[in-house]
Motif scaffolding. Structure first.
Motif, PDB file in Angstrom:
ATOM      1  N   TYR A 191       0.769  -1.238   0.000  1.00 12.50           N
ATOM      2  CA  TYR A 191       0.000   0.000   0.000  1.00 12.50           C
ATOM      3  C   TYR A 191       0.803   1.292   0.000  1.00 12.50           C
ATOM      4  CZ  TYR A 191      -4.372  -2.545   0.643  1.00 12.50           C
ATOM      5  OH  TYR A 191      -5.456  -3.359   0.473  1.00 12.50           O
ATOM      6  N   SER A 192       2.118   1.213   0.074  1.00 11.06           N
ATOM      7  CA  SER A 192       2.912   2.438   0.000  1.00 11.06           C
ATOM      8  C   SER A 192       2.618   3.174  -1.300  1.00 11.06           C
ATOM      9  CB  SER A 192       4.407   2.104   0.077  1.00 11.06           C
ATOM     10  OG  SER A 192       5.194   3.228  -0.271  1.00 11.06           O
ATOM     11  N   GLN A 193       2.654   4.503  -1.252  1.00 13.20           N
ATOM     12  CA  GLN A 193       2.451   5.276  -2.475  1.00 13.20           C
ATOM     13  C   GLN A 193       3.517   4.976  -3.527  1.00 13.20           C
ATOM     14  OE1 GLN A 193       2.091   9.289  -0.625  1.00 13.20           O
ATOM     15  NE2 GLN A 193       0.155   9.414  -1.747  1.00 13.20           N
ATOM     16  N   LEU A 194       4.639   4.445  -3.122  1.00 12.78           N
ATOM     17  CA  LEU A 194       5.682   4.093  -4.086  1.00 12.78           C
ATOM     18  C   LEU A 194       5.176   3.060  -5.084  1.00 12.78           C
ATOM     19  CD1 LEU A 194       8.809   3.850  -1.736  1.00 12.78           C
ATOM     20  CD2 LEU A 194       8.089   5.783  -3.166  1.00 12.78           C
ATOM     21  N   HIS A 195       4.208   2.237  -4.674  1.00 12.53           N
ATOM     22  CA  HIS A 195       3.641   1.234  -5.581  1.00 12.53           C
ATOM     23  C   HIS A 195       2.719   1.874  -6.620  1.00 12.53           C
ATOM     24  CE1 HIS A 195       5.312  -1.971  -3.186  1.00 12.53           C
ATOM     25  NE2 HIS A 195       4.673  -1.564  -2.107  1.00 12.53           N
ATOM     26  N   ARG A 196       2.329   3.126  -6.395  1.00 12.50           N
ATOM     27  CA  ARG A 196       1.391   3.783  -7.302  1.00 12.50           C
ATOM     28  C   ARG A 196       2.076   4.868  -8.144  1.00 12.50           C
ATOM     29  NH1 ARG A 196      -1.373   3.298  -2.510  1.00 12.50           N
ATOM     30  NH2 ARG A 196      -1.416   5.516  -1.994  1.00 12.50           N
ATOM     31  N   MET A 197       3.381   4.818  -8.217  1.00 15.85           N
ATOM     32  CA  MET A 197       4.095   5.808  -9.022  1.00 15.85           C
ATOM     33  C   MET A 197       3.624   5.849 -10.476  1.00 15.85           C
ATOM     34  SD  MET A 197       6.070   7.749  -7.268  1.00 15.85           S
ATOM     35  CE  MET A 197       7.155   8.424  -8.530  1.00 15.85           C
ATOM     36  N   PRO A 198       3.342   4.713 -11.127  1.00 15.81           N
ATOM     37  CA  PRO A 198       2.844   4.784 -12.507  1.00 15.81           C
ATOM     38  C   PRO A 198       1.553   5.590 -12.624  1.00 15.81           C
ATOM     39  CG  PRO A 198       3.583   2.561 -12.009  1.00 15.81           C
ATOM     40  CD  PRO A 198       3.592   3.308 -10.711  1.00 15.81           C
ATOM     41  N   LEU A 199       0.721   5.539 -11.606  1.00 11.90           N
ATOM     42  CA  LEU A 199      -0.529   6.307 -11.594  1.00 11.90           C
ATOM     43  C   LEU A 199      -0.230   7.802 -11.627  1.00 11.90           C
ATOM     44  CD1 LEU A 199      -3.691   6.056 -11.152  1.00 11.90           C
ATOM     45  CD2 LEU A 199      -3.193   6.350  -8.718  1.00 11.90           C
ATOM     46  N   TYR A 200       0.713   8.245 -10.804  1.00 18.53           N
ATOM     47  CA  TYR A 200       1.064   9.663 -10.750  1.00 18.53           C
ATOM     48  C   TYR A 200       1.779  10.099 -12.028  1.00 18.53           C
ATOM     49  CZ  TYR A 200       0.594   8.141  -5.875  1.00 18.53           C
ATOM     50  OH  TYR A 200       0.151   7.569  -4.712  1.00 18.53           O
ATOM     51  N   GLU A 201       2.626   9.224 -12.545  1.00 19.23           N
ATOM     52  CA  GLU A 201       3.365   9.561 -13.764  1.00 19.23           C
ATOM     53  C   GLU A 201       2.415   9.715 -14.952  1.00 19.23           C
ATOM     54  OE1 GLU A 201       6.083   6.335 -13.835  1.00 19.23           O
ATOM     55  OE2 GLU A 201       7.429   7.215 -12.334  1.00 19.23           O
ATOM     56  N   LYS A 202       1.361   8.921 -14.974  1.00 18.05           N
ATOM     57  CA  LYS A 202       0.371   9.048 -16.042  1.00 18.05           C
ATOM     58  C   LYS A 202      -0.316  10.414 -15.968  1.00 18.05           C
ATOM     59  CE  LYS A 202      -3.899   7.049 -17.885  1.00 18.05           C
ATOM     60  NZ  LYS A 202      -4.932   5.975 -17.721  1.00 18.05           N
ATOM     61  N   ALA A 203      -0.673  10.843 -14.757  1.00 19.62           N
ATOM     62  CA  ALA A 203      -1.318  12.141 -14.598  1.00 19.62           C
ATOM     63  C   ALA A 203      -0.374  13.268 -15.011  1.00 19.62           C
ATOM     64  CB  ALA A 203      -1.772  12.327 -13.152  1.00 19.62           C
ATOM     65  N   LEU A 204       0.891  13.175 -14.623  1.00 21.86           N
ATOM     66  CA  LEU A 204       1.868  14.196 -14.999  1.00 21.86           C
ATOM     67  C   LEU A 204       2.070  14.224 -16.513  1.00 21.86           C
ATOM     68  CD1 LEU A 204       4.476  13.635 -12.147  1.00 21.86           C
ATOM     69  CD2 LEU A 204       3.129  15.716 -12.529  1.00 21.86           C
ATOM     70  N   GLU A 205       2.053  13.060 -17.125  1.00 24.65           N
ATOM     71  CA  GLU A 205       2.206  12.990 -18.583  1.00 24.65           C
ATOM     72  C   GLU A 205       1.026  13.665 -19.283  1.00 24.65           C
ATOM     73  OE1 GLU A 205       2.946   9.656 -22.127  1.00 24.65           O
ATOM     74  OE2 GLU A 205       2.508   9.024 -20.068  1.00 24.65           O
ATOM     75  N   GLN A 206      -0.183  13.468 -18.751  1.00 23.42           N
ATOM     76  CA  GLN A 206      -1.354  14.124 -19.334  1.00 23.42           C
ATOM     77  C   GLN A 206      -1.210  15.641 -19.270  1.00 23.42           C
ATOM     78  OE1 GLN A 206      -4.397  12.256 -16.883  1.00 23.42           O
ATOM     79  NE2 GLN A 206      -5.109  11.011 -18.599  1.00 23.42           N
TER      80      GLN A 206
END
Length: 294
Positions: free
Chosen positions: A83-98
């Motif tokens: 559950y660490s946010q580190l596991h959700r980095m692809p989610l954040y990177e997708k938003a930044l890419e958008q």
């Protein structure tokens, strides 16, 4: 007003204090009132401030104070592995890419001292890929924003100047709080957010940001901004206030009922509060009447 999910979202950057417990108590009680499940989400992207001791304190405090959650990590080990946010980095990177693809961010190399001196950002034409720069959102402070409140009312406003061109990606390469919080709430289908009055500007920033992320459900979220627990000089409690930490009070022999009663007294609530439901009841009642905080 039935809701699906809310969250308790502590940061493991210090020992949890009375103010944290007050917010968690209101969140858990409001979840029960609205039929929502409570998710435990530990916000740990400031990795240089995270310690195992602080992570364990989150679980110790919630268990000791009898505050329940139904989703998220059951213990520190499950938090780390799943559950660490580190596991959700692809989610954040997708938003930044958008945001990048739509030209909605710019690179900034300004120092904190420059920004603290209220000097405008003077960065121009710096490549987003340049090391050591943050990404800022291009903001328009005339854009209307609608905040849906727990009482059923709505607040129409605009982005405050305190959030002008706010950071969405930090200089260390990690996503900033506003972006990760919006992404996480969408990922977990959170539709009820309970937070302190001090985060009102953050709510507006996140609503502004969510409008720029296609498909984000965040604008439909219901909000409740509760009053803050303060210390004697009227300052809000912080994790540096050691004698207000639950860990300190527990080691001093205080029981949960003692701590809830103390919080009620500090909040000016003339009630007998022995658990989180009793502490939160008058706060929630006031909010649902439409006379409370947004």
């Amino acid at each position: 007003m039935n809701r699906s999910r809310t969250r308790i979202a502590p940061t493991p950057s210090g020992f949890l204090h009375l103010g944290n417990v007050f917010s968690f108590a209101v969140t858990a009680a409001l979840a029960e009132h609205t039929g929502a499940k409570t998710l435990l989400r530990i916000d740990d992207l400031d990795q240089h401030r995270v310690t195992p001791e602080y992570v364990q304190d989150i679980f110790d405090t919630l268990h000791f104070m009898g505050i329940p959650w139904q989703e998220g990590p059951a213990d520190a080990e499950e938090y780390k592995t799943t559950y660490s946010q580190l596991h959700r980095m692809p989610l954040y990177e997708k938003a930044l890419e958008q945001l990048q693809n739509n030209g909605q961010v710019f690179a900034c190399a300004c120092s904190r001292s420059q920004l603290a001196a209220a000097k405008p950002c003077v960065c121009k034409d710096i490549p987003l890929e340049q090391p050591g720069v943050s990404w800022r959102l291009r903001t328009d402070h005339s854009t209307p924003l609608t905040v849906r409140t727990i009482s059923g009312a709505t607040v129409e406003t605009t982005l405050p100047l305190s959030m002008k061109d706010f950071v969405v990606k930090k200089k260390d390469g990690f996503p900033a709080y506003q972006l990760s919080s919006v992404a996480d709430d969408g990922h977990y289908a959170v539709d009820l957010v309970v937070r302190g009055q001090d985060l009102w500007d953050s709510t507006l920033a996140q609503l502004y940001l969510a409008r720029l992320l296609p498909g984000s459900p965040f604008p439909q979220t219901i909000f409740f901004h509760h009053p803050l627990l303060t210390d004697d000089p009227g300052r809000k409690l912080s994790k540096s206030a050691g004698d207000a930490s639950i860990r300190f009070l527990r080691n001093e022999g205080r029981q949960p009922g003692d701590i809830y009663a103390s919080i009620a007294g500090k909040m000016g609530l003339h009630i007998t509060a022995g658990n989180y439901q009793e502490l939160a009841a008058p706060v929630i009642e006031h909010a649902l009447s439409g006379n409370g905080q947004t």
